[in-house]
Design a protein around this motif. Structure first.
Motif, PDB file in Angstrom:
ATOM      1  N   ILE A 163     -13.617 -20.043  -4.115  1.00 14.23           N
ATOM      2  CA  ILE A 163     -13.853 -18.691  -4.726  1.00 14.23           C
ATOM      3  C   ILE A 163     -15.009 -18.741  -5.775  1.00 14.23           C
ATOM      4  N   VAL A 164     -14.858 -20.045  -6.532  1.00 11.24           N
ATOM      5  CA  VAL A 164     -15.871 -20.363  -7.831  1.00 11.24           C
ATOM      6  C   VAL A 164     -17.152 -20.609  -7.222  1.00 11.24           C
ATOM      7  N   LEU A 165     -17.014 -21.403  -6.339  1.00  6.82           N
ATOM      8  CA  LEU A 165     -18.658 -21.876  -5.560  1.00  6.82           C
ATOM      9  C   LEU A 165     -19.166 -20.613  -4.811  1.00  6.82           C
ATOM     10  N   LEU A 187     -27.090 -18.851 -16.067  1.00 12.75           N
ATOM     11  CA  LEU A 187     -26.018 -18.741 -16.639  1.00 12.75           C
ATOM     12  C   LEU A 187     -24.793 -19.088 -15.367  1.00 12.75           C
ATOM     13  N   ALA A 188     -25.374 -18.733 -14.283  1.00 16.38           N
ATOM     14  CA  ALA A 188     -24.326 -19.231 -13.330  1.00 16.38           C
ATOM     15  C   ALA A 188     -24.408 -20.641 -13.173  1.00 16.38           C
ATOM     16  N   LEU A 189     -25.400 -21.433 -13.383  1.00 15.88           N
ATOM     17  CA  LEU A 189     -25.221 -22.581 -12.968  1.00 15.88           C
ATOM     18  C   LEU A 189     -24.631 -23.508 -14.289  1.00 15.88           C
ATOM     19  N   ALA A 190     -24.781 -23.049 -15.555  1.00 15.96           N
ATOM     20  CA  ALA A 190     -23.891 -23.560 -16.625  1.00 15.96           C
ATOM     21  C   ALA A 190     -22.423 -23.050 -16.310  1.00 15.96           C
ATOM     22  N   ALA A 191     -22.052 -22.063 -15.894  1.00 22.68           N
ATOM     23  CA  ALA A 191     -20.770 -21.863 -15.750  1.00 22.68           C
ATOM     24  C   ALA A 191     -20.162 -22.638 -14.616  1.00 22.68           C
ATOM     25  N   LEU A 192     -20.745 -22.825 -13.626  1.00 20.90           N
ATOM     26  CA  LEU A 192     -20.310 -23.802 -12.635  1.00 20.90           C
ATOM     27  C   LEU A 192     -20.127 -25.387 -13.001  1.00 20.90           C
ATOM     28  N   LEU A 193     -21.349 -25.737 -13.852  1.00 19.74           N
ATOM     29  CA  LEU A 193     -21.014 -27.012 -14.336  1.00 19.74           C
ATOM     30  C   LEU A 193     -19.819 -27.367 -15.275  1.00 19.74           C
ATOM     31  N   LEU A 194     -19.494 -25.969 -16.074  1.00 25.28           N
ATOM     32  CA  LEU A 194     -18.255 -26.060 -16.781  1.00 25.28           C
ATOM     33  C   LEU A 194     -17.058 -25.809 -16.131  1.00 25.28           C
ATOM     34  N   VAL A 195     -16.876 -25.000 -15.096  1.00 25.30           N
ATOM     35  CA  VAL A 195     -15.428 -24.574 -14.503  1.00 25.30           C
ATOM     36  C   VAL A 195     -15.398 -25.683 -13.549  1.00 25.30           C
ATOM     37  N   VAL A 196     -16.132 -25.956 -12.553  1.00 21.74           N
ATOM     38  CA  VAL A 196     -15.989 -26.745 -11.301  1.00 21.74           C
ATOM     39  C   VAL A 196     -15.161 -28.176 -11.514  1.00 21.74           C
ATOM     40  N   PRO A 197     -15.764 -28.892 -12.872  1.00 19.61           N
ATOM     41  CA  PRO A 197     -14.918 -30.086 -13.171  1.00 19.61           C
ATOM     42  C   PRO A 197     -13.409 -29.970 -13.560  1.00 19.61           C
ATOM     43  N   GLU A 245     -15.747 -39.075 -16.173  1.00 22.01           N
ATOM     44  CA  GLU A 245     -16.279 -38.225 -15.117  1.00 22.01           C
ATOM     45  C   GLU A 245     -16.314 -36.749 -15.040  1.00 22.01           C
ATOM     46  N   ILE A 246     -15.071 -36.212 -15.943  1.00 23.83           N
ATOM     47  CA  ILE A 246     -14.663 -35.047 -15.938  1.00 23.83           C
ATOM     48  C   ILE A 246     -15.354 -34.333 -17.316  1.00 23.83           C
ATOM     49  N   LEU A 247     -15.056 -35.079 -18.213  1.00 24.00           N
ATOM     50  CA  LEU A 247     -15.365 -34.672 -19.448  1.00 24.00           C
ATOM     51  C   LEU A 247     -16.828 -34.417 -19.915  1.00 24.00           C
ATOM     52  N   ALA A 248     -17.706 -35.434 -19.198  1.00 28.71           N
ATOM     53  CA  ALA A 248     -19.172 -35.419 -19.495  1.00 28.71           C
ATOM     54  C   ALA A 248     -20.018 -34.071 -18.981  1.00 28.71           C
ATOM     55  N   PRO A 249     -19.769 -33.936 -17.537  1.00 25.71           N
ATOM     56  CA  PRO A 249     -20.133 -32.646 -17.108  1.00 25.71           C
ATOM     57  C   PRO A 249     -19.590 -31.033 -17.720  1.00 25.71           C
ATOM     58  N   ALA A 263     -21.469 -30.716 -20.928  1.00 21.37           N
ATOM     59  CA  ALA A 263     -22.648 -30.385 -20.887  1.00 21.37           C
ATOM     60  C   ALA A 263     -22.883 -28.986 -20.255  1.00 21.37           C
ATOM     61  N   GLY A 264     -21.699 -28.469 -19.679  1.00 24.88           N
ATOM     62  CA  GLY A 264     -21.806 -27.188 -19.032  1.00 24.88           C
ATOM     63  C   GLY A 264     -21.637 -26.166 -20.348  1.00 24.88           C
ATOM     64  N   ALA A 265     -20.561 -26.670 -21.188  1.00 25.04           N
ATOM     65  CA  ALA A 265     -20.115 -25.797 -22.129  1.00 25.04           C
ATOM     66  C   ALA A 265     -21.679 -25.656 -23.224  1.00 25.04           C
ATOM     67  N   VAL A 266     -22.140 -26.743 -23.409  1.00 25.07           N
ATOM     68  CA  VAL A 266     -23.145 -26.645 -24.276  1.00 25.07           C
ATOM     69  C   VAL A 266     -24.368 -25.868 -23.790  1.00 25.07           C
ATOM     70  N   LEU A 267     -24.656 -25.951 -22.570  1.00 27.78           N
ATOM     71  CA  LEU A 267     -25.851 -25.300 -21.771  1.00 27.78           C
ATOM     72  C   LEU A 267     -25.575 -23.665 -22.005  1.00 27.78           C
ATOM     73  N   LEU A 268     -24.094 -23.327 -21.597  1.00 31.13           N
ATOM     74  CA  LEU A 268     -23.662 -22.003 -21.628  1.00 31.13           C
ATOM     75  C   LEU A 268     -23.808 -21.397 -23.100  1.00 31.13           C
ATOM     76  N   GLY A 269     -23.293 -22.211 -23.988  1.00 33.17           N
ATOM     77  CA  GLY A 269     -23.580 -21.690 -25.502  1.00 33.17           C
ATOM     78  C   GLY A 269     -24.860 -21.447 -25.800  1.00 33.17           C
ATOM     79  N   VAL A 270     -25.768 -22.338 -25.386  1.00 33.28           N
ATOM     80  CA  VAL A 270     -27.211 -22.215 -25.787  1.00 33.28           C
ATOM     81  C   VAL A 270     -28.020 -20.955 -25.088  1.00 33.28           C
ATOM     82  N   LEU A 271     -27.457 -20.539 -23.968  1.00 35.82           N
ATOM     83  CA  LEU A 271     -28.129 -19.593 -23.208  1.00 35.82           C
ATOM     84  C   LEU A 271     -27.608 -18.333 -23.649  1.00 35.82           C
TER      85      LEU A 271
END
Length: 227
Positions: free
Chosen positions: A38-40, A57-67, A208-212, A215-223
């Protein structure tokens, strides 16, 4: 150097390594696969069809949610080997030699207690109170049925003998996760004093889970902050 009088010794066959027993949650895996799909689907659709900042925004959310989805559904597993118990939890990997474990507890969650007093949860072996109650009802019905069968034959006729034999062979009805904990306790009792089952406890963060995720949280916050 070998001679006819002293032939070289025959090579010994390699000793097969004992594979770890792996315990995972089928329900967690099924739910994770469905949630990932569903998320993908939503994320890729937003990336392809979105306008303006929507794809980013969608890419940042995917980077945050999928891991995080992978971490809490597909990733958890318990590996029980001859010398150690390895817990692959959502955000940490814990390796405990059997000699360092003092107890395995089953309450509202299943957890292992180390000799230092530290407690680690077995994420892939969740407790289901509903499954426990269902198993208890089945065991009560089976016990009542065995008693009626034995009474019908004077207390220990043919039917009663078969029922008693079945009860000994199968044991009491228990929830699946409780059976898993019984197996792990059996390994602890059998291997806890073994010389090769001693050592230090290892705890490692799952970068391997925490890093992406970070990154997704930071990118989403910046956007969202740029607006």
């Amino acid at each position: 150097m070998t001679t006819p009088e002293h032939p070289a010794p025959a090579p010994q066959p390699p000793v097969p390594e004992t594979k770890d027993r792996v315990y995972r949650s089928p329900a967690g895996i099924a739910g994770g696969v469905l949630l990932l799909a569903i998320v993908l689907w939503l994320g890729i659709d937003a990336v392809v069809a979105g306008e303006g900042r929507t794809p980013w925004l969608a890419l940042a959310a995917l980077l945050l949610v999928v891991p995080l989805v992978v971490a809490y559904t597909l990733r958890p597993a318990v590996f029980a080997g001859e010398d150690r118990l390895r817990l692959r939890n959502p955000l940490r990997i814990v390796v405990l030699p059997w000699g360092r474990i003092t107890a395995l507890r089953s309450g509202y969650s299943n957890e292992v207690v180390a000799d230092s007093g530290a407690k680690y949860q077995l994420w892939s072996v969740p407790v289901s109170l509903r499954a426990r109650k269902k198993a208890a009802r089945r065991e009560a019905r089976r016990t009542a049925g065995d008693g009626r069968g034995a009474a019908g034959r004077g207390g220990f006729g043919l039917t009663g003998q078969r029922a008693a034999a079945a009860e000994v062979a199968d044991g009491p009805v228990r929830a699946e996760t409780d059976k898993v904990m019984d197996e792990i306790r059996g390994l602890l009792e059998a291997r806890g004093q073994a010389e090769t089952a001693q050592g230090e406890i290892s705890v490692r963060w799952a970068w391997e889970i925490l890093a992406p995720t970070a990154a997704g949280a930071v990118l989403l916050g910046v956007l969202l902050g740029v607006g």
